[in-house]
Design an enzyme around this catalytic site. Structure first.
Site, PDB file in Angstrom:
ATOM      1  N   GLY A  13       0.799  -1.226   0.000  1.00 15.57           N
ATOM      2  CA  GLY A  13       0.000   0.000   0.000  1.00 15.57           C
ATOM      3  C   GLY A  13       0.823   1.263   0.000  1.00 15.57           C
ATOM      4  N   ASP A  54      -9.691   0.876  11.543  1.00 12.82           N
ATOM      5  CA  ASP A  54      -9.939  -0.431  10.957  1.00 12.82           C
ATOM      6  C   ASP A  54     -10.981  -0.288   9.855  1.00 12.82           C
ATOM      7  OD1 ASP A  54     -11.034  -3.190  10.614  1.00 12.82           O
ATOM      8  OD2 ASP A  54      -9.726  -3.636  12.317  1.00 12.82           O
ATOM      9  N   ALA A  75      -6.108  -3.378   2.247  1.00  9.39           N
ATOM     10  CA  ALA A  75      -6.134  -3.813   3.637  1.00  9.39           C
ATOM     11  C   ALA A  75      -6.528  -5.284   3.728  1.00  9.39           C
ATOM     12  CB  ALA A  75      -7.116  -2.962   4.439  1.00  9.39           C
ATOM     13  N   ALA A  76      -5.674  -6.092   4.351  1.00  8.41           N
ATOM     14  CA  ALA A  76      -5.951  -7.520   4.492  1.00  8.41           C
ATOM     15  C   ALA A  76      -4.906  -8.164   5.381  1.00  8.41           C
ATOM     16  CB  ALA A  76      -5.954  -8.220   3.132  1.00  8.41           C
ATOM     17  N   TYR A 178      -6.679 -18.307   3.922  1.00  7.25           N
ATOM     18  CA  TYR A 178      -6.350 -17.036   3.265  1.00  7.25           C
ATOM     19  C   TYR A 178      -6.867 -17.007   1.837  1.00  7.25           C
ATOM     20  CZ  TYR A 178      -3.554 -13.489   0.904  1.00  7.25           C
ATOM     21  OH  TYR A 178      -3.157 -12.428   0.134  1.00  7.25           O
ATOM     22  N   ASN A 207       3.781 -13.508  -6.326  1.00  3.95           N
ATOM     23  CA  ASN A 207       4.617 -13.341  -5.135  1.00  3.95           C
ATOM     24  C   ASN A 207       5.320 -11.995  -5.162  1.00  3.95           C
ATOM     25  OD1 ASN A 207       4.215 -16.346  -5.493  1.00  3.95           O
ATOM     26  ND2 ASN A 207       5.213 -16.300  -3.494  1.00  3.95           N
TER      27      ASN A 207
END
Length: 356
Positions: A13, A54, A75-76, A178, A207
């Protein structure tokens, strides 16, 4: 364009924020600064527009969306985590958080979304059998893994398979918690687009690696594990036999893809959802990556341990032609160049939240 970047203080991010600002856009960051990503210390963020909250906090998200043209949802919780006890946290952060964000966007009239997707939604990648053509092997048996039989076999004749590049139209088959939450995020985003006339692009990251990865955390990627070991003066520990094929893509290239997607998504038709593989297009094995890092760092050689993790897949590599053809994106950092830089680049210290 004014863009809300959820998770914008994190590894990927923060690079997206830099790329957006460089492209002349304005970025507003909403980040919970979770210890699993940032450690226990405060994370400095250059510039204005950091909202510490959050993404599940509807009031905070409503406020963050004021004056926003598009959202880049990063966001994760990432990685396999420690064990299945992490499942509620993954579902809460990734899926409930996405649902709250999308509901707030629906109310605010924000209709452009770029989602951080993942190649993990595919499970195993593409495989071909000499006699049976394209096949989809099932999950690997623990008995085979324990015996060092790591390669998936043809479900019809039990012969060796040839791995290939997986395209966006391949069936999805998430193999761990996940992965399941990342697929659920896409389904939520697609439903939101149809219900509101919104437009969604999901960038299915392969990746991702590069400067600023978090170190010494079970929620980081394999590149971070190896780099952390080298920083401690230890050998990178390579699971299985090191022959697992992956596509390693540099974080700056991923950030560039996000900027291109944000600039393009507003021009899409209403109610649309498009997924793009986001990889370098140059597969390498886990063992090759560990060796490249160790050599560039001047550290200890990797150790192949034969260990394994249930839920890991053997081979999954991207066919990123759709992203190149539709958006004109091209990765700019090659494997050797990127690994040489990453071998000496600072990591984000999980104990202090700061680059070291």
């Amino acid at each position: 364009m004014r863009v809300l970047v959820t998770g914008g203080a994190g590894f990927i991010g923060s690079e997206i924020v830099r790329a957006l600002v460089s492209a002349g856009h304005e970025a507003v960051v909403l980040d919970a600064l979770l210890p699993s990503a940032h450690g226990s210390g405060a994370v400095p963020h250059r510039g204005d527009g950091l909202i510490v909250a959050d993404v599940r906090d509807r009031k905070a998200v409503d406020g963050a969306l004021a004056g926003i043209d598009a959202v880049c949802h990063q966001a994760a919780m990432v990685g396999l985590g420690k064990d299945f006890a992490d499942a509620p946290d993954y579902v809460g952060c990734n899926d409930v958080g996405t649902a709250v964000l999308l509901a707030a966007m629906a109310s605010a009239g924000v209709r452009s979304l770029v989602l951080a997707g993942s190649m993990v939604v595919y499970g195993e990648g593409r495989y071909d059998c000499r006699d049976h053509g394209r096949v989809r092997p099932g999950p690997r048996a623990e008995s085979d893994l324990a015996a060092g039989r790591f390669e998936p076999r043809c479900p019809s004749c039990d012969t060796a398979l040839v791995p290939g590049l997986v395209g966006e139209d391949a069936p999805v088959d998430p193999r761990n918690v996940y992965a399941t939450t990342k697929l659920a995020q896409e389904h939520l985003a697609s439903s939101w687009a149809r219900a509101t006339g919104g437009r969604t692009v999901s960038l299915r990251y392969h990746n991702v690696y590069g400067p600023g990865m978090p170190r010494d955390t079970p929620y980081a990627g394999v590149a971070s594990f190896f780099r952390s070991a080298l920083a401690r003066g230890e050998s990178p520990r390579v699971f299985e036999d090191g022959g697992q094929r992956r596509d390693f893509v540099h974080v700056r290239d991923v950030a560039a893809a996000n900027v291109m997607a944000l600039e393009a998504v507003a021009g899409r038709g209403p109610g649309t959802f498009t997924a793009y593989n986001t990889g370098s297009g140059q597969p390498h094995t886990i063992g090759e990556m560990a060796t490249a890092l160790a050599v560039a760092h001047g550290g200890k050689a990797p150790v192949v341990t034969g260990e394994y993790r249930l839920g890991d897949v053997r081979h999954v590599t991207a066919d990123s032609r759709r992203l190149r053809e539709d958006l004109g994106w091209r990765p700019g950092v090659g494997f050797a160049e990127g690994m040489a830089e990453f071998a000496r680049a600072p990591l984000r210290d999980s104990s202090a939240g700061l680059p070291v």
